[in-house]
Design a protein around this motif. Sequence first.
Motif, mmCIF file in Angstrom:
data_model
loop_
_atom_site.group_PDB
_atom_site.id
_atom_site.type_symbol
_atom_site.label_atom_id
_atom_site.label_comp_id
_atom_site.label_asym_id
_atom_site.label_seq_id
_atom_site.Cartn_x
_atom_site.Cartn_y
_atom_site.Cartn_z
ATOM 1 N N LYS B 187 0.897 -1.220 -0.157
ATOM 2 C CA LYS B 187 -0.094 0.001 -0.142
ATOM 3 C C LYS B 187 1.055 1.317 -0.025
ATOM 4 N N MET B 188 1.904 1.154 0.848
ATOM 5 C CA MET B 188 2.644 2.260 1.045
ATOM 6 C C MET B 188 3.506 2.781 -0.378
ATOM 7 N N ARG B 190 2.624 1.793 -3.455
ATOM 8 C CA ARG B 190 1.804 2.285 -4.391
ATOM 9 C C ARG B 190 1.374 3.819 -4.403
ATOM 10 N N ALA B 191 1.309 4.175 -2.923
ATOM 11 C CA ALA B 191 1.280 5.597 -2.387
ATOM 12 C C ALA B 191 2.512 6.342 -2.892
ATOM 13 N N GLN B 192 3.719 5.713 -2.829
ATOM 14 C CA GLN B 192 4.586 6.411 -3.199
ATOM 15 C C GLN B 192 5.052 6.121 -4.798
ATOM 16 N N GLY B 193 4.225 5.748 -5.498
ATOM 17 C CA GLY B 193 4.508 5.664 -7.049
ATOM 18 C C GLY B 193 4.975 4.625 -7.529
ATOM 19 N N ILE B 194 5.043 3.473 -6.846
ATOM 20 C CA ILE B 194 5.760 2.114 -7.426
ATOM 21 C C ILE B 194 4.631 1.207 -7.749
ATOM 22 N N ASN B 195 4.898 0.671 -9.002
ATOM 23 C CA ASN B 195 3.908 -0.170 -9.540
ATOM 24 C C ASN B 195 4.371 -1.685 -9.155
#
Lengths: 263, 318
Positions: B187-188, B190-195
């Motif tokens: 979740k974190m 994705r929130a930091q833009g990781i696919n």
Amino acid sequence: MLELKNICKTFYPGTVNERIALDDVSLTLNDGDFVTIIGGNGAGKSTLLNMVSGTLPVDDGQVIIDGVDITHYPEHKRAKFLGRVFQDPMTGTAASMGIDENLALALRRGKRRGLGWGITKKERASYVEKLSEFGLGLESRITAKVGLLSGGQRQVLTLLMATLKEPKLLLLDEHTAALDPKTAKLVLEATDKIIKESGLTTMMITHNMNDAITYGNRLIMMMDGKIIYDVAGEEKKNLTVPDLLAKFGKGFANDRMMLSGNE
Amino acid sequence: MEFLISMYNSLPGVAAEGLFYGIFALGVYITYKILDVADLTVDGSIVTGCAVTTVCILYGVNPLVAVFIAFIAGMLAGALTGFFHTVLKIPAILAGILSQFSLYTINMIIMGAQAYLEKDGTNRAPIPMSPTAYASISKFPLIVSSRDKEGAAIVGFIFVVAIIALLYWFFGTEFGCSLRATGANSKMARAQGINTNFATVFGLMFSNGFVALAGGLLAQFTGGSNITFGAGAIVIGLASVVIGEVLHGAIFKKGSNFAVKLAFVVIGSLIYSLIKRVVINIGLDTNFLKLISAVIVAAFLSAPNLKGNKVHKKKKGA
Ligand SMILES: Nc1ncnc2c1ncn2[C@@H]1O[C@H](COP(=O)(O)OP(=O)(O)O)[C@@H](O)[C@H]1O
Ligand SMILES: [Mg+2]
């Protein structure tokens, strides 16, 4: 800045559990708006933020940031525009990674991640500097695993991660609700300071009416998946908790919000 | 005394096998510890590595090149699991089982290619698919072979050092960190833009690449490949990872460098090989190994939990 156009979201449509979480919601934020969002449990506040962040897809409607229609962007792609802090302190950070490594991940938000070093000495020094501003002593244990930190420390770290690379929009979903009152106040003040310093456009959900009135330049209230109240400027400044309760008290009778509003 | 002598004599073989399985365990470590996915594909992909290497060697490919081709084949196997998991949204464990199942047939087809080749070119027999298919490559030039166990151990050691160095570098890069973040908190991430889907697929591919490479080395070491030897391999991998981890935790109380942690995975594998050899040299049926392995893994996996309980109880009592 942010435009939400006719957003609809229904959970479990067509079943007995059908629940309309957002009912044709439209909202426009101006650059630098700091909006506090209140509303009873299940009013649709978190769902609204999830529509913006892309955690959940919209059923209908459009999400536009600075003229770019991001309605169909996946969550990780939207992250480029957004800084987020969650209610649960566990959610925003990676427990098994160091404080510095978490920040390094955040610094690269919206950038392509290649085969360059994941963290450099120089940035580590800048993290030490930034962390020392919060006075939590995190700067002296920069390589410690985040799992060792308290909830409040993790929220401050998440907040710093959310704003390290300045986002277009900061989304805060009850980010102090899981903390004890003293820590909550500290985190909230740190939040306000960061928002003011860079004039960040912000949406902050809170269950505390006092906080909703004290902070920000605009306040919206939600009920049953709709925005039922939207005030800004002088009118918002002059609001009081009794005003709000008089107007909407029925809407959240028996809700924890009433209690926190009266404290 | 006789037992000690036989143990001493088998040490080079134990070292070689432990090192090859150590590479396998490093692959398991990538998914199990870094991506936080228990990937059961490995039971199939280790055989894929084995079969591909064997076929390549029978076709006259250089034995070193053959294990790199095995690596690529393993990556494809990982991609299959990644596809099941991220595109079709099948839970990771089940996705791994489905891949493993598919690979059983695919491995048999690959093995079939060698069975075909062993006949003379004019005899275009249908590809025989059989679980007992076995192909020997012991007559071909190999980089490791059971004829020279000391040499095999040295080659294994070089591979292990090179792979640990590669992993140490890779997981320190921006991209490598995005894989770690995905495993630590998706979740974190994705929130930091990781696919996170891409990171997961890549991690599965990378992991199964090393698993297949280990299979390729084992095929050469044992002189051929056989379709069933992958069954339960995941348990061996997990055993190595947990033995290494517990040992590492006991020695480095304050934690240590990532490369050291990886080295301990291989040490775990060496210890496992040694235990296995003791069982064989005592004269126990090697079929007991599976039960013993399961007990080892269960014991090591539960140790931290049980310890935690004790502390908890003490606190309550006080
Ligand atoms: N992921 C989900 N799955 C099913 N129902 C959900 C989900 N998220 C929210 N809901 C439902 O949608 C409604 C609005 O929820 P939410 O936006 O979380 O409210 P709030 O944050 O204002 O308390 C609630 O009835 C809730 O049960
Ligand atoms: Mg909520």
